[in-house]
Write an enzyme that holds these catalytic residues in place. Structure first.
Site, PDB file in Angstrom:
ATOM      1  N   HIS A 144      -2.280  -5.471   1.555  1.00 20.47           N
ATOM      2  CA  HIS A 144      -3.557  -6.138   1.352  1.00 20.47           C
ATOM      3  C   HIS A 144      -3.285  -7.566   0.933  1.00 20.47           C
ATOM      4  O   HIS A 144      -2.341  -7.819   0.180  1.00 20.47           O
ATOM      5  CB  HIS A 144      -4.377  -5.468   0.243  1.00 20.47           C
ATOM      6  CG  HIS A 144      -5.451  -6.378  -0.284  1.00 20.47           C
ATOM      7  ND1 HIS A 144      -6.655  -6.534   0.349  1.00 20.47           N
ATOM      8  CD2 HIS A 144      -5.468  -7.243  -1.332  1.00 20.47           C
ATOM      9  CE1 HIS A 144      -7.368  -7.454  -0.312  1.00 20.47           C
ATOM     10  NE2 HIS A 144      -6.669  -7.885  -1.337  1.00 20.47           N
TER      11      HIS A 144
ATOM     12  N   TYR B  80     -12.258  -1.870  -3.527  1.00 20.74           N
ATOM     13  CA  TYR B  80     -12.808  -1.911  -2.169  1.00 20.74           C
ATOM     14  C   TYR B  80     -14.330  -1.729  -2.152  1.00 20.74           C
ATOM     15  O   TYR B  80     -14.886  -1.312  -1.140  1.00 20.74           O
ATOM     16  CB  TYR B  80     -12.121  -0.859  -1.297  1.00 20.74           C
ATOM     17  CG  TYR B  80     -10.787  -1.325  -0.726  1.00 20.74           C
ATOM     18  CD1 TYR B  80     -10.690  -2.481   0.044  1.00 20.74           C
ATOM     19  CD2 TYR B  80      -9.623  -0.585  -0.925  1.00 20.74           C
ATOM     20  CE1 TYR B  80      -9.485  -2.902   0.582  1.00 20.74           C
ATOM     21  CE2 TYR B  80      -8.398  -1.000  -0.388  1.00 20.74           C
ATOM     22  CZ  TYR B  80      -8.354  -2.168   0.367  1.00 20.74           C
ATOM     23  OH  TYR B  80      -7.156  -2.586   0.916  1.00 20.74           O
TER      24      TYR B  80
ATOM     25  N   ASN C 109      -2.086   0.312   6.719  1.00 22.27           N
ATOM     26  CA  ASN C 109      -1.594  -0.946   7.278  1.00 22.27           C
ATOM     27  C   ASN C 109      -0.755  -1.778   6.295  1.00 22.27           C
ATOM     28  O   ASN C 109      -0.736  -2.997   6.369  1.00 22.27           O
ATOM     29  CB  ASN C 109      -2.750  -1.741   7.886  1.00 22.27           C
ATOM     30  CG  ASN C 109      -3.825  -2.083   6.878  1.00 22.27           C
ATOM     31  OD1 ASN C 109      -3.699  -1.759   5.711  1.00 22.27           O
ATOM     32  ND2 ASN C 109      -4.868  -2.746   7.334  1.00 22.27           N
TER      33      ASN C 109
ATOM     34  N   LYS D  99       0.819  -1.208   0.000  1.00 25.36           N
ATOM     35  CA  LYS D  99       0.000   0.000   0.000  1.00 25.36           C
ATOM     36  C   LYS D  99       0.861   1.270   0.000  1.00 25.36           C
ATOM     37  O   LYS D  99       2.085   1.213   0.188  1.00 25.36           O
ATOM     38  CB  LYS D  99      -0.934  -0.042   1.215  1.00 25.36           C
ATOM     39  CG  LYS D  99      -1.989  -1.158   1.132  1.00 25.36           C
ATOM     40  CD  LYS D  99      -2.957  -1.111   2.316  1.00 25.36           C
ATOM     41  CE  LYS D  99      -4.016  -2.198   2.219  1.00 25.36           C
ATOM     42  NZ  LYS D  99      -4.993  -2.116   3.340  1.00 25.36           N
TER      43      LYS D  99
ATOM     44  N   GLU E 220      -9.619 -10.336  -7.840  1.00 25.91           N
ATOM     45  CA  GLU E 220      -8.627  -9.281  -7.633  1.00 25.91           C
ATOM     46  C   GLU E 220      -7.441  -9.429  -8.585  1.00 25.91           C
ATOM     47  O   GLU E 220      -6.956  -8.432  -9.133  1.00 25.91           O
ATOM     48  CB  GLU E 220      -8.169  -9.299  -6.169  1.00 25.91           C
ATOM     49  CG  GLU E 220      -9.290  -8.873  -5.220  1.00 25.91           C
ATOM     50  CD  GLU E 220      -8.972  -9.085  -3.743  1.00 25.91           C
ATOM     51  OE1 GLU E 220      -9.851  -8.782  -2.912  1.00 25.91           O
ATOM     52  OE2 GLU E 220      -7.867  -9.547  -3.410  1.00 25.91           O
TER      53      GLU E 220
HETATM   54  P1  GTP Z   1      -7.248  -5.841   3.312  1.00 24.29           P
HETATM   55  O1  GTP Z   1      -6.310  -6.957   3.037  1.00 24.29           O
HETATM   56  O2  GTP Z   1      -6.704  -4.495   2.899  1.00 24.29           O
HETATM   57  O3  GTP Z   1      -8.631  -6.109   2.737  1.00 24.29           O
HETATM   58  O4  GTP Z   1      -7.348  -5.770   4.894  1.00 24.29           O
HETATM   59  P2  GTP Z   1      -8.171  -6.711   5.874  1.00 24.29           P
HETATM   60  O5  GTP Z   1      -8.840  -7.811   5.108  1.00 24.29           O
HETATM   61  O6  GTP Z   1      -7.248  -7.101   6.977  1.00 24.29           O
HETATM   62  O7  GTP Z   1      -9.248  -5.720   6.462  1.00 24.29           O
HETATM   63  P3  GTP Z   1     -10.716  -5.324   5.899  1.00 24.29           P
HETATM   64  O8  GTP Z   1     -10.989  -6.040   4.616  1.00 24.29           O
HETATM   65  O9  GTP Z   1     -11.683  -5.459   7.017  1.00 24.29           O
HETATM   66  O10 GTP Z   1     -10.530  -3.776   5.610  1.00 24.29           O
HETATM   67  C1  GTP Z   1      -9.968  -3.345   4.391  1.00 24.29           C
HETATM   68  C2  GTP Z   1      -9.082  -2.167   4.644  1.00 24.29           C
HETATM   69  O11 GTP Z   1      -9.845  -1.063   5.047  1.00 24.29           O
HETATM   70  C3  GTP Z   1      -8.056  -2.353   5.769  1.00 24.29           C
HETATM   71  O12 GTP Z   1      -6.896  -3.036   5.379  1.00 24.29           O
HETATM   72  C4  GTP Z   1      -7.739  -0.919   6.113  1.00 24.29           C
HETATM   73  O13 GTP Z   1      -6.817  -0.365   5.181  1.00 24.29           O
HETATM   74  C5  GTP Z   1      -9.085  -0.247   5.914  1.00 24.29           C
HETATM   75  N1  GTP Z   1      -9.781  -0.126   7.188  1.00 24.29           N
HETATM   76  C6  GTP Z   1     -10.399  -1.111   7.904  1.00 24.29           C
HETATM   77  N2  GTP Z   1     -10.916  -0.609   9.034  1.00 24.29           N
HETATM   78  C7  GTP Z   1     -10.629   0.719   9.029  1.00 24.29           C
HETATM   79  C8  GTP Z   1     -10.883   1.792   9.933  1.00 24.29           C
HETATM   80  O14 GTP Z   1     -11.514   1.639  10.972  1.00 24.29           O
HETATM   81  N3  GTP Z   1     -10.428   3.032   9.560  1.00 24.29           N
HETATM   82  C9  GTP Z   1      -9.755   3.234   8.393  1.00 24.29           C
HETATM   83  N4  GTP Z   1      -9.320   4.467   8.068  1.00 24.29           N
HETATM   84  N5  GTP Z   1      -9.482   2.261   7.528  1.00 24.29           N
HETATM   85  C10 GTP Z   1      -9.910   1.020   7.845  1.00 24.29           C
HETATM   86 MG    MG Z   2     -10.055  -7.514   3.389  1.00 22.14          MG
END
Ligand code: GTP
Ligand code: MG
Length: 138
Positions: A115, A49, A112, A9, A126
């Site tokens: 992905h 997303y 973070n 990212k 994807e």
């Molecule tokens: P991905 O691999 O990026 O999909 O991450 P994940 O599967 O561990 O998490 P999820 O799919 O639930 O969320 C997708 C992404 O949204 C996360 O990786 C974060 O970058 C973002 N995200 C999730 N929760 C929050 C939040 O509370 N605040 C913000 N700003 N971003 C968030």
């Molecule tokens: Mg995810």
């Protein structure tokens, strides 16, 4: 062997951490079989997303994904999807286990570092969003 889709990212490219993250990926036994650095468009980020479009952080997430280049990848290995999720660590780096990419490098739940696909169906979708078949060399 299974394939998964990965993104390094904007917080990773901004801090020049792509090599350091790739070292953790490769040490985990995952092979990088496709990789390119791109500037995501708004449309690409929104499509990618779309599952989170109703979440309060959606606009922030899309803006973040466009805020610097990203590196999109296809990773291959035994149980690549689960293996990579384990290596990535918890979404919130505060909850991520020692030695995981997010524990090592991530700055916040939003920024973070990586992905990784969460299931075979999403991995296929994807990968197809960002790579054509002849760009993946296993
Ligand atoms: P991905 O691999 O990026 O999909 O991450 P994940 O599967 O561990 O998490 P999820 O799919 O639930 O969320 C997708 C992404 O949204 C996360 O990786 C974060 O970058 C973002 N995200 C999730 N929760 C929050 C939040 O509370 N605040 C913000 N700003 N971003 C968030
Ligand atoms: Mg995810």
């Amino acid at each position: 062997l299974q394939r998964t889709f990965s993104i390094l990212k904007p917080d990773a490219t901004r801090r020049n951490l792509t090599g350091a993250v790739n070292a953790v990926i490769e040490k985990a036994g995952l092979r990088i079989v496709a990789q390119k650095r791109i500037q995501m468009t708004k449309g690409q980020a929104e499509t990618f997303y779309a599952v989170h479009s109703a979440r309060p952080f959606f606009d922030e997430l899309v803006e973040f994904m466009m805020s610097a280049p990203v590196v999109v990848q296809v990773l291959e290995g035994e149980n690549a999807i689960a293996t990579y999720r384990e290596v990535m660590g918890a979404t919130n780096p505060a909850n991520a286990a020692e030695g995981t990419i997010r524990k090592l490098f991530a700055e916040s739940v939003g920024e973070n570092t990586v992905h990784g696909s969460d299931a075979p169906e999403t991995a296929a979708i994807e990968i197809a969003q960002f790579f054509s078949g002849n760009e993946i060399v296993g």
